[in-house]
Design a protein around this motif. Structure first.
Motif, PDB file in Angstrom:
ATOM      1  N   SER A 137       1.079  -4.825   4.402  1.00 20.54           N
ATOM      2  CA  SER A 137      -0.299  -5.053   3.962  1.00 20.54           C
ATOM      3  C   SER A 137      -0.826  -3.904   3.109  1.00 20.54           C
ATOM      4  CB  SER A 137      -1.214  -5.257   5.173  1.00 20.54           C
ATOM      5  OG  SER A 137      -1.406  -4.050   5.893  1.00 20.54           O
ATOM      6  N   GLU A 138      -0.306  -2.693   3.349  1.00 24.03           N
ATOM      7  CA  GLU A 138      -0.796  -1.514   2.638  1.00 24.03           C
ATOM      8  C   GLU A 138       0.044  -1.152   1.412  1.00 24.03           C
ATOM      9  OE1 GLU A 138      -3.576   0.406   3.404  1.00 24.03           O
ATOM     10  OE2 GLU A 138      -4.059  -1.221   4.809  1.00 24.03           O
ATOM     11  N   LEU A 139       1.356  -1.384   1.494  1.00 25.24           N
ATOM     12  CA  LEU A 139       2.266  -0.883   0.462  1.00 25.24           C
ATOM     13  C   LEU A 139       3.027  -1.976  -0.287  1.00 25.24           C
ATOM     14  CD1 LEU A 139       3.727   2.161   2.435  1.00 25.24           C
ATOM     15  CD2 LEU A 139       1.954   2.212   0.677  1.00 25.24           C
ATOM     16  N   GLY A 140       2.904  -3.217   0.165  1.00 20.26           N
ATOM     17  CA  GLY A 140       3.513  -4.297  -0.587  1.00 20.26           C
ATOM     18  C   GLY A 140       4.731  -4.918   0.062  1.00 20.26           C
ATOM     19  N   PRO A 141       5.338  -5.883  -0.636  1.00 20.52           N
ATOM     20  CA  PRO A 141       6.379  -6.727  -0.043  1.00 20.52           C
ATOM     21  C   PRO A 141       7.680  -6.022   0.294  1.00 20.52           C
ATOM     22  CG  PRO A 141       6.115  -7.193  -2.395  1.00 20.52           C
ATOM     23  CD  PRO A 141       4.984  -6.309  -1.994  1.00 20.52           C
ATOM     24  N   ARG A 142       7.892  -4.803  -0.197  1.00 25.11           N
ATOM     25  CA  ARG A 142       9.146  -4.129   0.172  1.00 25.11           C
ATOM     26  C   ARG A 142       9.216  -3.850   1.661  1.00 25.11           C
ATOM     27  NH1 ARG A 142       5.985  -0.125  -2.228  1.00 25.11           N
ATOM     28  NH2 ARG A 142       5.973   1.984  -1.325  1.00 25.11           N
ATOM     29  N   PHE A 143       8.091  -3.922   2.364  1.00 18.88           N
ATOM     30  CA  PHE A 143       8.080  -3.723   3.819  1.00 18.88           C
ATOM     31  C   PHE A 143       7.941  -5.038   4.582  1.00 18.88           C
ATOM     32  CE2 PHE A 143       7.097   0.584   2.416  1.00 18.88           C
ATOM     33  CZ  PHE A 143       7.912   1.324   3.252  1.00 18.88           C
TER      34      PHE A 143
END
Length: 289
Positions: free
Chosen positions: A256-262
């Motif tokens: 939610s904070e850093l994007g789809p890579r997580f």
């Protein structure tokens, strides 16, 4: 406050920990071994009994390893209670409840209402924004992150996380405390996942994707990292130890904070839905039965 000859930073002699799960009990263990009196707060009598047993087992293990001469004098400095008001005289209180923003905010608010205005309040959060958590307390300048690592007795690292209001003085004090506890401080600014969780979860998620794709078995993926890169424990075994549910929650927050890579892998979500949470449930990527 106690003080060592080699360290000019005074260390809290009266501490509190709220949350007596695996992490909270480990933090209590570290504080007790450093000589502090510790008040551990849990939600009810049953949880208090379980938390006391965790701490006792951990301290007794230190005796078996030769770290301590005997457990009784150390455990005599432990008080376990359901009443946050018993934290009134604490100089430092560490929040160690599960990784849920609303729960942590409520816990921090209760701590702030119980302790004096000079007491330092810390969160053991592994990923949640310190500034979001700081909204729950008054005097946010006395608030910081103290992110211990699992298992706490064996780990030598503590992340000291600085929020927007954390004072330079508190930073220095916190670094000194960590050293007094026999661990090494790493200072990071407030950022999603800080340093350790952001990197550790990224590696763990990729290991799960590799398993999901059939690249290699869990044991061989872990062996590649322990033997090839010198990791003390492979990323899948570590995920079992931490708890798949815990890491899933962190992954969702980082996504939610850093994007789809997580974004968490489907395999991870399916395992959590089945209750395969790792060591605590008896089964995860490994059989712990």
């Amino acid at each position: 406050m106690s003080q060592t000859a080699s360290q000019t930073v005074e260390t809290p002699s009266r501490c509190g920990v709220v949350g007596g799960g695996r992490m909270g009990a480990g933090i209590v263990h570290a504080l007790l071994l450093a000589g502090a009196e510790v008040t551990l707060v849990e939600r009810d009598a049953e949880a208090c009994g379980a938390a006391r047993a965790r701490v006792a087992n951990s301290v007794e293990a230190s005796v078996r390893r030769g770290v301590l001469a005997e457990a009784a004098p150390v455990l005599a400095r432990l008080r376990v209670t359901t009443d946050a008001a018993d934290l009134a005289d604490a100089e430092l209180v560490v929040e160690a409840v599960p990784e849920d923003l609303a729960l942590k905010r409520d816990t921090l608010h209760r701590i702030a209402a119980a302790v004096g205005s000079e007491a330092v309040i810390a969160s053991n959060t592994s990923s949640i924004s310190l500034d979001e958590l700081a909204e729950a307390i008054d005097h946010p300048e006395r608030f910081c992150g103290l992110h211990f690592f699992n298992p706490v007795p064996a780990s030598k690292l503590v992340e000291v996380v600085l929020g927007a209001h954390t004072t330079p003085t508190l930073r220095g004090r916190a670094e000194g405390w960590v050293r007094h506890w026999g661990k090494t401080p790493v200072v990071v600014r407030n950022s999603p996942g800080f340093a350790s969780s952001r990197l550790g979860v990224a590696i763990g998620l990729e290991a799960i994707r590799m398993l999901e794709e059939g690249v290699a078995s869990a044991a061989d993926i872990d062996a590649a990292m322990t033997l090839g890169y010198g990791f003390p424990m492979g990323p899948l075994r570590l995920t079992d130890l931490v708890g798949l549910d815990v890491r899933l929650g962190i992954a969702r927050y980082l996504e939610s904070e850093l994007g789809p890579r997580f974004a968490p892998p489907t395999l991870m979500e399916e395992m959590v839905a089945r209750g395969e949470l790792g060591q605590k449930s008896g089964r995860g990527f490994y059989d712990w039965g």
